[in-house]
Design a protein around this motif. Structure first.
Motif: not given
Length: 282
Positions: A176-181, A261-262, A266-271
């Motif tokens: 997600a971070v790499m995609t945001a970058l 965003v998607v 999902f990453a937030g839920l897993l974390d």
């Protein structure tokens, strides 16, 4: 005699392009660039959606013919008429020259001898090395937390769940971070960087395509892409030309934002799930 600038550019299949440049024709293919002087051309034939450039040849020799297929029939006819009208006059009793000997060919294939230099100049759009180390550090932290959960609580089932859920969370968070970058680069560089046209080249060893561009520092760099046969625009940072992207269309950018965003959700839920598993141990 040079050809008028009103002569159309012919774009054929597999990225082939034929255009007039002064007193020569420029034929671009994915693997090579050929400069064909008008003095080397015997005739240009347009047959529906195919154009053939026939070179001069000595009597009794088979002439070399370059073909561009899947072009506009109307454009091919205009192109052929313009080139034929611009061909130099030749003496009727003169021996035709070998036109193929006058063609200048520049290979766009990166062979094994050039591979080391190509790797140094490759600009890879994707995961920076620092981002990779951050991801590996996250994996190591999750592994330590899993061991702590197992040792303190004695619940190795929850420790294994922490390891699996945490590792998945780290991987998705990194993605997600790499995609945001990437979204940021695609917005920033075309607006505040330098945009140039990329020249398609072909990597012989990998069998894929790349695009070369020359920055203001005079260095030619190569950026990997998946746009075989298509013209691309490359934007790079004026102070750091290695910081570059292939400019994408609006639809691709919107899709990238949606994916970001998607994946972030999902990453937030897993974390959060990993946090809930680790919390009782502290």
């Amino acid at each position: 005699m040079s050809i008028s600038s009103s002569v159309p550019v012919l774009r054929g299949d597999q990225g082939t392009e034929l255009r007039s440049v002064g007193e020569e024709l420029l034929l671009r293919r994915p693997d090579a660039e050929l400069r064909i002087p008008l003095t080397a051309i015997a005739r240009v034939h347009a047959e529906r959606r195919e154009l053939a450039v026939e070179l001069t040849a000595p009597v009794g020799a088979e002439p070399t013919v370059y073909r561009v297929t899947d072009v506009s029939a109307a454009a091919a006819g205009v192109f052929a008429d313009a080139v034929n009208a611009a061909l130099p006059e030749r003496a009727a009793d003169g021996e035709p020259a070998d036109g193929s000997a006058l063609v200048v060919t520049r290979s766009l294939v990166i062979d094994d001898d050039e591979e080391e230099d190509a790797d140094e100049n490759d600009v890879r759009v994707g995961m920076p090395s620092k981002g990779a180390w951050l991801m590996y550090t996250g994996f190591a932290a999750v592994a330590v937390l899993a061991v702590v959960v197992g040792l303190i609580d004695g619940d190795w089932g929850r420790a294994i769940a922490t390891l699996l859920l945490g590792a998945a969370g780290v991987r998705l968070t990194h993605f997600a971070v790499m995609t945001a970058l990437m979204v940021w680069r695609e917005w920033y560089l075309p607006r505040y960087g330098i945009t140039v046209d990329g020249r398609q080249i072909f990597r012989e060893d990998h069998g894929d395509t790349a695009h070369a561009f020359t920055s203001t520092d005079g260095v030619t760099r190569r950026i990997l892409g998946h746009n075989k046969g298509k013209t691309v625009r490359i934007a790079y940072h004026p102070r750091d030309p290695a910081y570059a992207i292939i400019c994408s269309g609006t639809g691709d950018r919107v899709l990238t934002v949606i994916v970001c965003v998607v994946v972030a959700a999902f990453a937030g839920l897993l974390d959060y799930g990993t946090y809930q598993l680790v919390l009782p141990a502290f």
